[in-house]
Enzyme design. Structure first.
Site, short mmCIF file in Angstrom:
data_model
loop_
_atom_site.label_atom_id
_atom_site.label_comp_id
_atom_site.label_asym_id
_atom_site.label_seq_id
_atom_site.Cartn_x
_atom_site.Cartn_y
_atom_site.Cartn_z
N ASP A 172 3.77 -4.08 -5.87
CA ASP A 172 4.28 -5.38 -5.44
C ASP A 172 5.81 -5.39 -5.45
O ASP A 172 6.45 -5.89 -4.52
CB ASP A 172 3.77 -6.48 -6.38
CG ASP A 172 2.35 -6.91 -6.07
OD1 ASP A 172 1.80 -6.47 -5.04
OD2 ASP A 172 1.77 -7.69 -6.86
N GLU B 175 0.83 -1.21 0.00
CA GLU B 175 0.00 0.00 0.00
C GLU B 175 0.87 1.26 0.00
O GLU B 175 0.55 2.24 -0.67
CB GLU B 175 -0.93 0.00 1.22
CG GLU B 175 -1.93 -1.15 1.25
CD GLU B 175 -2.84 -1.16 0.03
OE1 GLU B 175 -3.17 -0.07 -0.49
OE2 GLU B 175 -3.20 -2.26 -0.41
#
Length: 417
Positions: A360, A278
């Site tokens: 990611d 995040e």
């Protein structure tokens, strides 16, 4: 029947056919792998859970096909039956043609148009989601959410409608440009208000208790340059067992939020990797990038609306008159815009998936160039949420804002997607 209305009905049918074909392809892909777990997912879930995920995907998709067909039929009937001008004329007769009255007319019509979808929403929540163990909400909570949403729309949205109508009356040639600035400013205001004022109306936010997890996550924020005074846990479990994590707002209004279900499902290292993902969205500038895209799309939309609001054929196609003003134009634009934006879904989802890959990769690097914590987290979340392991590529392109599990895992481990 007006030629433009015929063209719109054809477009409704084309969109419906495309969505049903995508659903059918997805169901076929799921059935093709239904007998046993594909080897690539052997460690994600056991056989019993996999069968349950297949059943959930099939049930959800079939019901989605019913919803899609129902929405298309309702839209076609609403546009072709003359009910919109009938509602508009009746409400205008009672509420008047003042700016405030016309805004209220539009507000009431929008509420009325949302009613046909409520029975399907109730069935999805209290039957399908409950059948698979996800739904935890009560009818009282559901009704309270709807009422709060309506009140928020009245408090925040109604003044915005009035402002848009005022621009139309006061600035007949450039109103659409000023309307865009007002609308975009409203979006930014919501980003500020949401974490502090709006989100707490629906969910309870509690600071993450002192302990190893809190210390680990705050340390992660420090070393990534994402300072946060506290991390909040949201009581998502009162509505569903689905889990998530996100940050919301910006600047001093920024908040890191974890679902309580997520905290229960993952260990500390896995939670750290999810939060790193995040934070990756923040560090890579995904929020401002998406805001710019949203702004450009809104500007284009208001430009089109500005053109259509001056075209007699646009009003006449649906039983209105140009003299009826801005309310019918705005109402029709809101109803029709989805027929065109649907075809852009693969492009927007493609951009979103690119952002997910970048976040990611950021998380992997932050976790010591080790992909395993995030991979394990994705495995657990897929299992707990009964995620579809084998979506059809075309279905994924139109409906998935995130890469599939296999795509994300492959990229995290340095492979080619």
């Amino acid at each position: 029947m007006h030629p433009f209305l015929i063209a719109i009905l054809v477009l409704i049918g084309l969109k419906l056919a495309t969505e049903l074909v995508l659903d059918w392809l997805n169901l076929g892909e799921v059935r093709r792998h239904a007998d046993r777990i594909p080897e690539a997912f052997a460690g994600v879930m056991d056989e019993e859970t996999y069968k349950k995920s297949v059943s959930y995907t099939q049930t959800h998709t079939r019901f989605g096909m019913i919803e899609t067909a129902w929405d298309a039929v309702v839209l076609a009937v609403v546009l072709a039956s003359g009910v919109l001008p009938w509602l508009f004329n009746g409400l205008t007769a009672g509420l008047g043609i003042s700016l405030w009255g016309q805004a209220l007319v539009l507000f009431i019509i929008l509420i009325a148009l949302s009613l046909p979808g409520i029975p399907l929403e109730l069935y999805s929540t209290f039957k399908i989601e409950a059948r698979y163990g996800f739904n935890k909400t009560t009818f009282g909570t559901w009704f309270s959410d709807k009422l709060k949403g309506l009140l928020l729309a009245a408090i925040l949205g109604y003044p915005l409608l009035c402002l848009l109508l005022w621009f139309f009356q006061a600035l007949p040639h450039t109103w659409w440009l000023w309307a865009f600035f007002a609308f975009f400013g409203f979006q930014l205001l919501l980003l500020l208000l949401y974490p502090r004022l709006i989100l707490p109306l629906f969910n309870k936010l509690s600071p993450l208790p002192e302990g190893d997890l809190r210390a680990r996550l705050l340390k992660l924020g420090e070393r990534t340059g994402f300072s946060a005074q506290t991390i909040h846990v949201m009581d998502g479990s009162k509505r569903s067992t689905h889990s998530n994590a996100f940050f919301t707002g910006f600047g001093k209004f920024r908040r890191i939020v974890l679902y309580d279900t997520l905290v229960e499902q993952l260990d500390d290292v896995e939670l750290e990797s999810v939060l790193a993902h995040e934070i990756g969205h923040y560090k890579k500038g995904h929020v401002p990038k998406m805001l710019i895209i949203s702004a450009l799309a809104s500007l284009a939309g208001f430009g089109v609306l500005g053109f259509l609001a001056g075209q007699a054929w646009f009003f006449e196609a649906f039983g209105f008159q140009v003299a009826d003003g801005m309310v019918p134009a705005l109402l029709l634009f809101m109803l029709l815009s989805g027929l065109f934006s649907f075809w852009l879904s693969p492009l927007l989802n493609g951009l979103s998936r690119k952002h997910e890959y970048e976040a990611d990769a950021f998380a992997r690097n932050v976790m010591g160039d080790d992909p395993q914590p995030l991979v394990t987290s994705l495995h657990k979340l897929t299992e707990k949420n009964l995620g579809n392991l084998t979506p059809h590529p075309l279905y994924s392109a139109f409906h998935y804002s995130h890469p599939t599990l296999l795509e994300r895992e492959t990229a995290l481990k340095g492979g080619t997607v």
